[in-house]
Design a protein around this motif. Structure first.
Motif, mmCIF file in Angstrom:
data_model
loop_
_atom_site.group_PDB
_atom_site.id
_atom_site.type_symbol
_atom_site.label_atom_id
_atom_site.label_comp_id
_atom_site.label_asym_id
_atom_site.label_seq_id
_atom_site.Cartn_x
_atom_site.Cartn_y
_atom_site.Cartn_z
ATOM 1 N N ARG A 234 0.865 -1.178 0.000
ATOM 2 C CA ARG A 234 0.000 0.000 0.000
ATOM 3 C C ARG A 234 0.901 1.228 0.000
ATOM 4 O O ARG A 234 1.935 1.255 0.654
ATOM 5 C CB ARG A 234 -0.884 0.002 1.251
ATOM 6 C CG ARG A 234 -1.886 -1.126 1.251
ATOM 7 C CD ARG A 234 -2.785 -1.101 2.474
ATOM 8 N NE ARG A 234 -2.734 0.177 3.170
ATOM 9 C CZ ARG A 234 -2.832 0.328 4.469
ATOM 10 N NH1 ARG A 234 -3.000 -0.711 5.245
ATOM 11 N NH2 ARG A 234 -2.787 1.515 5.028
ATOM 12 N N TRP A 235 0.493 2.239 -0.747
ATOM 13 C CA TRP A 235 1.300 3.446 -0.892
ATOM 14 C C TRP A 235 0.478 4.671 -0.548
ATOM 15 O O TRP A 235 -0.730 4.685 -0.703
ATOM 16 C CB TRP A 235 1.789 3.581 -2.337
ATOM 17 C CG TRP A 235 2.641 2.440 -2.777
ATOM 18 C CD1 TRP A 235 2.223 1.306 -3.413
ATOM 19 C CD2 TRP A 235 4.048 2.297 -2.606
ATOM 20 N NE1 TRP A 235 3.283 0.470 -3.639
ATOM 21 C CE2 TRP A 235 4.423 1.058 -3.159
ATOM 22 C CE3 TRP A 235 5.033 3.089 -2.036
ATOM 23 C CZ2 TRP A 235 5.739 0.610 -3.166
ATOM 24 C CZ3 TRP A 235 6.345 2.633 -2.045
ATOM 25 C CH2 TRP A 235 6.680 1.404 -2.606
ATOM 26 N N GLU A 236 1.166 5.714 -0.085
ATOM 27 C CA GLU A 236 0.550 7.022 0.044
ATOM 28 C C GLU A 236 1.306 7.962 -0.886
ATOM 29 O O GLU A 236 2.480 7.745 -1.177
ATOM 30 C CB GLU A 236 0.530 7.514 1.499
ATOM 31 C CG GLU A 236 1.875 7.570 2.182
ATOM 32 C CD GLU A 236 1.743 7.971 3.650
ATOM 33 O OE1 GLU A 236 0.750 8.604 4.029
ATOM 34 O OE2 GLU A 236 2.665 7.664 4.408
ATOM 35 N N TYR A 237 0.619 8.978 -1.378
ATOM 36 C CA TYR A 237 1.167 9.869 -2.396
ATOM 37 C C TYR A 237 0.983 11.335 -1.998
ATOM 38 O O TYR A 237 0.005 11.677 -1.336
ATOM 39 C CB TYR A 237 0.437 9.647 -3.731
ATOM 40 C CG TYR A 237 0.522 8.234 -4.231
ATOM 41 C CD1 TYR A 237 1.571 7.825 -5.032
ATOM 42 C CD2 TYR A 237 -0.443 7.299 -3.883
ATOM 43 C CE1 TYR A 237 1.658 6.520 -5.485
ATOM 44 C CE2 TYR A 237 -0.375 5.994 -4.330
ATOM 45 C CZ TYR A 237 0.684 5.612 -5.132
ATOM 46 O OH TYR A 237 0.764 4.315 -5.574
ATOM 47 N N GLU B 186 11.709 21.587 -1.480
ATOM 48 C CA GLU B 186 11.014 20.710 -0.534
ATOM 49 C C GLU B 186 11.515 19.269 -0.588
ATOM 50 O O GLU B 186 11.299 18.500 0.352
ATOM 51 C CB GLU B 186 9.511 20.684 -0.835
ATOM 52 C CG GLU B 186 8.793 21.990 -0.681
ATOM 53 C CD GLU B 186 7.343 21.851 -1.098
ATOM 54 O OE1 GLU B 186 6.616 21.040 -0.488
ATOM 55 O OE2 GLU B 186 6.936 22.551 -2.036
ATOM 56 N N LEU B 187 12.156 18.882 -1.670
ATOM 57 C CA LEU B 187 12.448 17.472 -1.909
ATOM 58 C C LEU B 187 13.399 16.857 -0.889
ATOM 59 O O LEU B 187 13.204 15.704 -0.480
ATOM 60 C CB LEU B 187 12.972 17.270 -3.328
ATOM 61 C CG LEU B 187 11.998 17.639 -4.441
ATOM 62 C CD1 LEU B 187 12.631 17.390 -5.805
ATOM 63 C CD2 LEU B 187 10.680 16.895 -4.307
ATOM 64 N N ALA B 188 14.421 17.574 -0.457
ATOM 65 C CA ALA B 188 15.372 17.006 0.505
ATOM 66 C C ALA B 188 14.665 16.651 1.812
ATOM 67 O O ALA B 188 14.859 15.552 2.356
ATOM 68 C CB ALA B 188 16.525 17.973 0.760
ATOM 69 N N GLU C 139 11.860 12.158 5.177
ATOM 70 C CA GLU C 139 10.642 11.578 5.751
ATOM 71 C C GLU C 139 10.238 10.289 5.059
ATOM 72 O O GLU C 139 9.176 9.733 5.332
ATOM 73 C CB GLU C 139 9.498 12.587 5.663
ATOM 74 C CG GLU C 139 9.715 13.833 6.497
ATOM 75 C CD GLU C 139 8.623 14.866 6.292
ATOM 76 O OE1 GLU C 139 7.570 14.544 5.699
ATOM 77 O OE2 GLU C 139 8.829 16.005 6.731
ATOM 78 N N GLY C 140 11.059 9.812 4.120
ATOM 79 C CA GLY C 140 10.788 8.540 3.462
ATOM 80 C C GLY C 140 10.077 8.632 2.123
ATOM 81 O O GLY C 140 9.720 7.613 1.536
ATOM 82 N N LYS D 96 5.947 9.199 -3.530
ATOM 83 C CA LYS D 96 5.224 8.113 -2.864
ATOM 84 C C LYS D 96 6.100 7.548 -1.760
ATOM 85 O O LYS D 96 7.320 7.728 -1.752
ATOM 86 C CB LYS D 96 4.850 7.008 -3.839
ATOM 87 C CG LYS D 96 6.033 6.167 -4.303
ATOM 88 C CD LYS D 96 5.603 4.997 -5.150
ATOM 89 C CE LYS D 96 6.810 4.123 -5.478
ATOM 90 N NZ LYS D 96 6.439 2.939 -6.229
ATOM 91 N N ARG D 97 5.458 6.882 -0.811
ATOM 92 C CA ARG D 97 6.157 6.104 0.211
ATOM 93 C C ARG D 97 5.206 5.018 0.685
ATOM 94 O O ARG D 97 3.976 5.153 0.592
ATOM 95 C CB ARG D 97 6.634 6.965 1.374
ATOM 96 C CG ARG D 97 5.549 7.503 2.264
ATOM 97 C CD ARG D 97 6.134 8.298 3.414
ATOM 98 N NE ARG D 97 5.069 8.894 4.208
ATOM 99 C CZ ARG D 97 5.263 9.763 5.176
ATOM 100 N NH1 ARG D 97 6.491 10.149 5.477
ATOM 101 N NH2 ARG D 97 4.250 10.259 5.838
ATOM 102 N N PRO D 98 5.746 3.929 1.200
ATOM 103 C CA PRO D 98 4.877 2.863 1.691
ATOM 104 C C PRO D 98 4.028 3.374 2.857
ATOM 105 O O PRO D 98 4.502 4.143 3.696
ATOM 106 C CB PRO D 98 5.845 1.787 2.172
ATOM 107 C CG PRO D 98 7.162 2.126 1.552
ATOM 108 C CD PRO D 98 7.161 3.598 1.318
ATOM 109 N N CYS D 99 2.787 2.948 2.899
ATOM 110 C CA CYS D 99 1.931 3.262 4.053
ATOM 111 C C CYS D 99 2.508 2.546 5.263
ATOM 112 O O CYS D 99 3.005 1.417 5.144
ATOM 113 C CB CYS D 99 0.505 2.775 3.824
ATOM 114 S SG CYS D 99 -0.414 3.758 2.643
ATOM 115 N N PRO D 100 2.439 3.167 6.432
ATOM 116 C CA PRO D 100 2.939 2.471 7.622
ATOM 117 C C PRO D 100 2.076 1.252 7.925
ATOM 118 O O PRO D 100 0.879 1.241 7.650
ATOM 119 C CB PRO D 100 2.820 3.521 8.732
ATOM 120 C CG PRO D 100 1.904 4.565 8.203
ATOM 121 C CD PRO D 100 1.927 4.481 6.713
#
Length: 75
Positions: free
Chosen positions: A5-8, A16-18, A23-24, A43-47
């Motif tokens: 599962r991903w959040e976007y 802002e990118l760094a 933050e993952g 994107k990053r994986p949902c916790p």
């Protein structure tokens, strides 16, 4: 095996990118926007439920302690 599962999120400034990377967040796409700038898609994986509960419990403990700092952390 469970599907990932991903959040976007979107960012509108390269600067802002760094911080987002710390933050993952992972940059997956860049698109030109109508204002002559760029929009960055990340994107990053949902916790996991375990990570989410731990985060929620930690935030609640900090709120109820009134100090705003976890035990052992500098003010």
């Amino acid at each position: 095996m469970a599907a990932s599962r991903w959040e976007y999120i979107r960012a509108n400034a390269f600067e802002e990118l760094a911080a987002l990377g710390e933050e993952g967040w992972e940059l997956v796409s860049v698109a030109a926007n109508g204002n002559g700038g760029e929009t960055f898609y990340l994107k990053r994986p949902c916790p996991s439920i375990r990570e989410e509960l731990t985060r929620s419990q930690r935030e609640q403990a900090l709120r109820t302690s009134g100090s705003g700092h976890a035990k052992g952390e500098a003010p």
